[in-house]
Motif scaffolding. Structure first.
Motif, PDB file in Angstrom:
ATOM      1  N   ASP A  96       0.846  -1.185   0.000  1.00 54.97           N
ATOM      2  CA  ASP A  96       0.000   0.000   0.000  1.00 54.97           C
ATOM      3  C   ASP A  96       0.885   1.241   0.000  1.00 54.97           C
ATOM      4  O   ASP A  96       1.760   1.386   0.859  1.00 54.97           O
TER       5      ASP A  96
ATOM      6  N   PRO B  19      -0.135   3.314   3.554  1.00 54.45           N
ATOM      7  CA  PRO B  19      -0.617   2.320   4.512  1.00 54.45           C
ATOM      8  C   PRO B  19      -1.304   2.953   5.725  1.00 54.45           C
ATOM      9  O   PRO B  19      -0.928   4.020   6.186  1.00 54.45           O
TER      10      PRO B  19
ATOM     11  N   VAL C 168     -11.402   3.392   4.115  1.00 55.00           N
ATOM     12  CA  VAL C 168      -9.948   3.361   3.952  1.00 55.00           C
ATOM     13  C   VAL C 168      -9.190   3.938   5.147  1.00 55.00           C
ATOM     14  O   VAL C 168      -7.969   3.994   5.120  1.00 55.00           O
TER      15      VAL C 168
ATOM     16  N   TYR D  90     -10.556  -1.549   1.475  1.00 55.31           N
ATOM     17  CA  TYR D  90      -9.761  -0.943   2.538  1.00 55.31           C
ATOM     18  C   TYR D  90      -8.644  -0.042   2.039  1.00 55.31           C
ATOM     19  O   TYR D  90      -7.984   0.631   2.840  1.00 55.31           O
ATOM     20  N   SER D  91      -8.421  -0.008   0.725  1.00 53.41           N
ATOM     21  CA  SER D  91      -7.383   0.874   0.191  1.00 53.41           C
ATOM     22  C   SER D  91      -7.671   1.250  -1.254  1.00 53.41           C
ATOM     23  O   SER D  91      -8.155   0.426  -2.030  1.00 53.41           O
TER      24      SER D  91
ATOM     25  N   SER E 172      -5.028   2.815  -2.765  1.00 55.82           N
ATOM     26  CA  SER E 172      -3.637   3.094  -3.154  1.00 55.82           C
ATOM     27  C   SER E 172      -2.781   1.838  -3.114  1.00 55.82           C
ATOM     28  O   SER E 172      -1.614   1.872  -2.750  1.00 55.82           O
TER      29      SER E 172
ATOM     30  N   ASP F 228      -7.324  -0.555  -6.332  1.00 51.10           N
ATOM     31  CA  ASP F 228      -8.154  -0.710  -5.140  1.00 51.10           C
ATOM     32  C   ASP F 228      -7.998  -2.117  -4.576  1.00 51.10           C
ATOM     33  O   ASP F 228      -8.015  -3.104  -5.324  1.00 51.10           O
TER      34      ASP F 228
END
Length: 345
Positions: free
Chosen positions: A124, A127, A293, A311-312, A314, A325
Motif C-alpha cells: 500500500d 498504509p 480506507v 480498505y485501500s 492506493s 483498489d
C-alpha cells in the motif's frame, strides 16, 4: 353470400392489424433518445451505426458480407436504436459482449469446486494502521479495476493475492468502460472469480441504466453477482442529489431488473457520506460492499453487515502499473468457498 361476408371480415382484420403494426414501428422510430450523457464520455458528432429491426433483405444487400459473418440473433436488443442517418448507414460492426458466449464454458460442478486461495502480497502506497482489525487478518483478498489500470498481467496479479476481481463495466445509460471486454475475458482465462459493476448516474432513469448494463455484461455461468456502485460524485456533470426516498426507489428498480435477468441478488457498493445520507438502516436483505480506507467498517458503518471491504485505494501490486483498489471478503476461506458455491449461477 356467406363466403363473401367471411372474406370481407378477414380482409378488414388484416388491414387493421397492418395499420397497428405500422403505427407501432413509426412510434418507435420517432421517439428521441435521451440526450443525457455521463461526465466520462464525450458525445460523438457522427451518427451511431444502426439498423431497423425487421428490415427487408433488399436494404442490406450492400452489407451482405458483413451480415453473413455475424451469428444469427433474433433478440431486438442485438441492434442499436433506430436509424439516424438514412439507408447508407452501415450495420453494426460488433455485437455487445453480453451476447457472446464463453468459448469454453466451465461445467457447473467445476465452477463450484474450491479454488486455490492465494495469500495477500499487496503493498500500500499509503498504509493505514488498522490495529487489531487489520484487513490482513482476512483470508480472501481481491481487487477492482477499470480502464485506469491499463493492461493487466492477470496471472501475476492473481498470484499476488487477487482471488477475485470486480471489473468496471458501465456507468449511466451510455458509457461502456473501454477496457471492460478485454478485462472480462482475461480475468476468466486467468481463472479469477470475476464480476462486473455499474456506476449509477443520478441524472438518468434507473430502467435505462439497467438495460444498458444488461446489454453489455454477459450472463455468464460462474460469474459473481453484479454490483451497483452508488455514491455522490462531485466531478460528475450531474449535480442532482435526489431525496432519500427517490434514491431508494431508483436503486430498487435497477436492482430488481438485474436480479431478474442474472438470477443473482446484486451487491451494493457505497461510500460513507452516501451511506449516511441514504442507506443507513435500509436494504437489509442486500449484501454490501463498503469503502472504508481509514477505519474498520464497524466504526464507519455501525450495525451494518457487510460482504466486502474496500480498505485501500492506493494498493501496489506486480501485474499492474500504478495504484489499484484493494478489497477483502468478510469471512474465512471456507466461508468464501461456500458463498461462491451459493452465489454463482
Amino acid at each position: 353470400m356467406r363466403l363473401s361476408a367471411v372474406s370481407t371480415i378477414l380482409l378488414a382484420s388484416l388491414t387493421i392489424s397492418g395499420c397497428a403494426a405500422r403505427g407501432e414501428r413509426e412510434a418507435a422510430q420517432t421517439s428521441a433518445p435521451s440526450k443525457e450523457m455521463t461526465s466520462s464520455i464525450a458525445k460523438s458528432q457522427t451518427p451511431t451505426p444502426s439498423v431497423e429491426i425487421g428490415e427487408t433483405v433488399s436494404r442490406v444487400e450492400r452489407q451482405q458480407a458483413l451480415v453473413t459473418s455475424l451469428p444469427a440473433d433474433p433478440r431486438p436488443e442485438a441492434f442499436l436504436p433506430s436509424n439516424q442517418g438514412g439507408d447508407e448507414v452501415p450495420l453494426p460492426l460488433q455485437r455487445p459482449l453480453a451476447m457472446l458466449s464463453p468459448a469454453n464454458p466451465m461445467p457447473r460442478a467445476m465452477r463450484q469446486q474450491p479454488m486455490q486461495i492465494y495469500s495477500h502480497q499487496f503493498r500500500d502506497a499509503k498504509p493505514i494502521n488498522f490495529g487489531t482489525t487489520s484487513p490482513r487478518k482476512l483470508a480472501v483478498h481481491g481487487v477492482d479495476v477499470s480502464r485506469w489500470q491499463g493492461d493487466i498481467d492477470w496471472e501475476t496479479l492473481r498470484t499476488q493475492g487477487a482471488n477475485f476481481v470486480y471489473i468496471k463495466a458501465t456507468d449511466g445509460g451510455d458509457h461502456l468502460d473501454p477496457m471492460f471486454k478485454k478485462n472480462w475475458r482475461a480475468a476468466q482465462q486467468a481463472g479469477l472469480k470475476h464480476g462486473a459493476y455499474h456506476f449509477f448516474y443520478w441524472c438518468r432513469t434507473a430502467g435505462e441504466q439497467a438495460d444498458w448494463f444488461i446489454r453489455n455484461v454477459p450472463r455468464e455461468a460462474g460469474a459473481l453477482p453484479p454490483v451497483i456502485d452508488v455514491e455522490w460524485n462531485g466531478e460528475s456533470s450531474c449535480k442532482r442529489r435526489p431525496s432519500r426516498e427517490q434514491v431508494l426507489a431508483k436503486m430498487q428498480v435497477f436492482m430488481d431488473k438485474l436480479e431478474k435477468h442474472y438470477g443473482q441478488r446484486p451487491i451494493v457498493y457505497t461510500a460513507p457520506d452516501f451511506y449516511r445520507d441514504n442507506l443507513r438502516g435500509e436494504l437489509l436483505n442486500y449484501p454490501f460492499w463498503l469503502r472504508s480506507v481509514a477505519a474498520h467498517p464497524s466504526k464507519v458503518y455501525p450495525g451494518r453487515n457487510w460482504l466486502f471491504w474496500q480498505y485501500s485505494g492506493s494498493g501496489v501490486s506486480h501485474g499492474v502499473d500504478g495504484r489499484i483498489d484493494l478489497n477483502a471478503f468478510h469471512g474465512s476461506a471456507e466461508e468464501w468457498h461456500n458463498w461462491v458455491a451459493s452465489s454463482v449461477r
